[in-house]
Design an enzyme around this catalytic site. Structure first.
Site, PDB file in Angstrom:
ATOM      1  N   GLY A 150     100.259  42.454  -9.700  1.00  0.00           N
ATOM      2  CA  GLY A 150     100.087  43.690 -10.459  1.00  0.00           C
ATOM      3  C   GLY A 150      98.662  44.170 -10.607  1.00  0.00           C
ATOM      4  O   GLY A 150      98.448  45.285 -11.090  1.00  0.00           O
ATOM      5  N   GLU A 183     100.352  36.311  -7.893  1.00  0.00           N
ATOM      6  CA  GLU A 183     101.074  36.938  -6.774  1.00  0.00           C
ATOM      7  C   GLU A 183     100.545  38.339  -6.481  1.00  0.00           C
ATOM      8  O   GLU A 183     101.301  39.309  -6.523  1.00  0.00           O
ATOM      9  CB  GLU A 183     102.564  37.061  -7.130  1.00  0.00           C
ATOM     10  CG  GLU A 183     103.277  35.774  -7.500  1.00  0.00           C
ATOM     11  CD  GLU A 183     104.680  36.034  -8.060  1.00  0.00           C
ATOM     12  OE1 GLU A 183     105.006  37.189  -8.409  1.00  0.00           O
ATOM     13  OE2 GLU A 183     105.447  35.069  -8.151  1.00  0.00           O
ATOM     14  N   PRO A 184      99.263  38.485  -6.197  1.00  0.00           N
ATOM     15  CA  PRO A 184      98.748  39.832  -5.959  1.00  0.00           C
ATOM     16  C   PRO A 184      99.180  40.364  -4.596  1.00  0.00           C
ATOM     17  O   PRO A 184      99.248  39.601  -3.616  1.00  0.00           O
ATOM     18  CB  PRO A 184      97.230  39.635  -5.989  1.00  0.00           C
ATOM     19  CG  PRO A 184      97.038  38.236  -5.505  1.00  0.00           C
ATOM     20  CD  PRO A 184      98.229  37.454  -5.999  1.00  0.00           C
ATOM     21  N   GLY A 185      99.501  41.633  -4.540  1.00  0.00           N
ATOM     22  CA  GLY A 185      99.756  42.303  -3.273  1.00  0.00           C
ATOM     23  C   GLY A 185      98.693  43.373  -3.074  1.00  0.00           C
ATOM     24  O   GLY A 185      97.744  43.210  -2.315  1.00  0.00           O
ATOM     25  N   ARG A 186      98.869  44.436  -3.844  1.00  0.00           N
ATOM     26  CA  ARG A 186      97.981  45.594  -3.747  1.00  0.00           C
ATOM     27  C   ARG A 186      96.491  45.216  -3.856  1.00  0.00           C
ATOM     28  O   ARG A 186      95.660  45.756  -3.128  1.00  0.00           O
ATOM     29  CB  ARG A 186      98.344  46.553  -4.885  1.00  0.00           C
ATOM     30  CG  ARG A 186      97.698  47.899  -4.831  1.00  0.00           C
ATOM     31  CD  ARG A 186      97.925  48.635  -6.162  1.00  0.00           C
ATOM     32  NE  ARG A 186      99.280  48.558  -6.634  1.00  0.00           N
ATOM     33  CZ  ARG A 186     100.224  49.475  -6.370  1.00  0.00           C
ATOM     34  NH1 ARG A 186      99.926  50.532  -5.651  1.00  0.00           N
ATOM     35  NH2 ARG A 186     101.436  49.331  -6.857  1.00  0.00           N
ATOM     36  N   CYS A 237     110.907  67.841   7.560  1.00  0.00           N
ATOM     37  CA  CYS A 237     111.608  69.005   7.025  1.00  0.00           C
ATOM     38  C   CYS A 237     112.052  68.759   5.590  1.00  0.00           C
ATOM     39  O   CYS A 237     113.247  68.581   5.305  1.00  0.00           O
ATOM     40  CB  CYS A 237     112.795  69.351   7.910  1.00  0.00           C
ATOM     41  SG  CYS A 237     112.259  69.793   9.554  1.00  0.00           S
TER      42      CYS A 237
HETATM   43  C1  LIG Z   1     105.762  43.489  -6.113  1.00  0.00           C
HETATM   44  C2  LIG Z   1     105.575  42.163  -6.699  1.00  0.00           C
HETATM   45  C3  LIG Z   1     104.297  41.566  -6.721  1.00  0.00           C
HETATM   46  C4  LIG Z   1     103.061  42.252  -6.225  1.00  0.00           C
HETATM   47  O1  LIG Z   1     102.727  43.378  -6.965  1.00  0.00           O
HETATM   48  P1  LIG Z   1     101.311  44.070  -6.741  1.00  0.00           P
HETATM   49  O2  LIG Z   1     101.288  45.169  -7.724  1.00  0.00           O
HETATM   50  O3  LIG Z   1     101.263  44.569  -5.348  1.00  0.00           O
HETATM   51  O4  LIG Z   1     100.274  43.041  -6.998  1.00  0.00           O
HETATM   52  C5  LIG Z   1     104.197  40.284  -7.223  1.00  0.00           C
HETATM   53  N1  LIG Z   1     105.284  39.619  -7.694  1.00  0.00           N
HETATM   54  C6  LIG Z   1     106.521  40.172  -7.695  1.00  0.00           C
HETATM   55  C7  LIG Z   1     107.654  39.398  -8.229  1.00  0.00           C
HETATM   56  C8  LIG Z   1     106.697  41.455  -7.201  1.00  0.00           C
HETATM   57  O5  LIG Z   1     107.926  41.994  -7.212  1.00  0.00           O
END
Ligand SMILES: *Cc1c(COP(=O)(O)O)cnc(C)c1O
Length: 439
Positions: free
Chosen positions: A259, A293-296, A361
């Protein structure tokens, strides 16, 4: 198409890396040492372009912020699941957080072992759980009592013990830019309600093929404040203490989710050092391994969408820039009303205010509305910034548009890490005339 060195030797010897990965040099936007103008000519548009340098810098920042704390960064695969990104992060030391059997397949293909994998997600199937158990994942983050029973059955069938973390909804209020990115408030579809956590933990301990090893939360996405994390961790630790008192002696992981926010416009990104300090303080004395668990945060600003201007239009007193990238390539503006910075690869110094729209479209097909932007002409190149996370992974073939190429840049070199789809790809899985059809 493939690998290439597209840089003058002098530039390759430049000693100071650009951490953000993208900057104008001699009037042309570069990714690391690579001119995006040249890249567009080599690879075509639209293309996603990722900077390995920028990903390494973000990973190092977060890892350093958590130093001294037993921890592991489990990259959230759903943000950007390209194998080259996964391998890069694995080599940096990351594990992964997956939310589907498809992501498990990708993680294994990228060389992650079971011990590197945390399996999250609401609505896991028995088949996915069986695959995860067979792979020997480190944690299954269980979201409901029903899921607990499914895992027990899958583990029994595999004659295995499944390592369980309960995803507890800490019921904290989070201020994210869009309601779709909040997940940790009361009454949402995610996680086990806070007041059920103890009972579900006791049920976990009673099932013979489950081992309760952790608690988990994920409070939302694009979160810049620390307070929700502090509060959420405190609430999880309360439940953890109660569960230990109830006999859960194997608890050793505290998964605090992802997050962490990045800057899209001018809003503050999550402060990694302050985050690290807050987490350290919140878990002090517990000896738990912290999982994030970082993604973004790791990939969001490490990627751009490179697109060419197809047309300019004036209509009803409005200016339009029509690009060869549309909502099928980058859904975030349409879906979340997300802001992405957009600029010319070669700015000419003139500015205008326009809607930047794709060729799909749909009136909802836009990259930006009423945006002050470089006064580009047909044939010019634009980049849409901050497209490294939730960009390509949300792309579709809507309007029968082949999905864009993905390119990884490192220093002055690049590789096409996913080829642009072809027209044949679009129809590959279809059957035009089932034999049984009546007429
Ligand atoms: C989507 C998600 C993340 C990553 O979220 P980011 O905002 O990209 O860091 C981590 N853990 C879980 C369970 C998610 O669903």
């Amino acid at each position: 198409m493939g690998e290439g060195v597209l840089v003058e030797p002098a530039a390759a010897r430049r000693s100071i890396p650009v951490p953000s990965g993208f900057a104008h040099r001699d009037g042309v936007l570069h990714c690391d040492d690579l001119s995006l103008d040249r890249l567009a000519r080599e690879v075509g548009t639209p293309s996603y372009v990722y900077s390995a340098t920028a990903i390494r810098a973000q990973y190092a920042l977060l890892d350093a912020a958590l130093a001294g704390l037993p921890h592991r960064i489990h990259y959230s695969v759903k943000a950007n699941s390209n194998l080259a990104i996964l391998v890069l992060l694995r080599e940096l030391g990351a594990g992964v957080d997956i939310v589907s059997g498809g992501e498990l397949h990708r993680a294994l293909a990228a060389g992650f072992g079971g011990g590197d994998i945390v399996f999250s997600g609401v609505g896991k199937t028995s088949a996915e759980l069986a695959d995860a158990i067979r792979a020997g994942v480190k944690l299954i983050n269980v979201e409901s009592e029903h899921e607990l029973e499914l895992v027990e059955r899958a583990a029994a069938a595999a004659r295995a013990m499944a390592p369980i973390a309960l995803r507890v909804n800490p019921e904290v209020t989070v201020d994210t830019p869009h309601p779709y990115t909040r997940t940790g408030e009361r009454g949402m579809k995610f996680g086990i309600p806070y007041d059920r956590a103890l009972a579900v933990g006791q049920r976990t301990m009673a099932l013979p093929h489950l081992r309760l090893v952790g608690l988990d939360m994920h409070i939302g996405s694009q979160v810049a404040q620390l307070e929700p994390y502090r509060l959420g961790i405190a609430r999880l630790l309360e439940r953890l203490a109660e569960l230990r008192a109830a006999g859960a002696t194997a608890l050793r992981y505290l998964d605090i989710g992802g997050g962490l926010a990045v800057t899209y416009d001018r809003e503050p990104a999550a402060d990694a050092r302050a985050f690290g300090a807050a987490v350290r303080e919140a878990v002090a004395g517990t000896e738990l391994e912290v999982i994030v668990e970082p993604g973004r945060f790791l990939v969001g600003n490490a990627g751009v969408l490179l697109t060419r201007v197809l047309d300019r239009k004036h209509s009803g007193g409005k200016e339009y820039v029509i690009t060869d990238a549309g909502m099928n390539d980058l859904l975030r503006p349409s879906h979340y009303h997300a802001f992405h910075r957009i600029e010319a690869v070669t700015p000419n110094g003139r500015r205008t205010v326009a809607d930047i729209v794709g060729p799909v479209c749909e009136s909802g097909d836009f990259l930006a509305l009423d945006r002050e932007v470089d006064d580009v002409v047909t044939g010019d190149l634009l980049v849409v910034h901050s497209a490294g996370a939730y960009g390509f992974v949300m792309a579709s073939n809507y309007n029968s548009r082949p999905r864009a190429a993905e390119v990884l840049v490192d220093g002055g070199r690049f590789a096409v890490v996913r080829e642009r789809e072809t027209y044949d790809d679009l129809v590959r899985h279809e059957r035009a005339r089932p034999e049984w059809r009546l007429v």
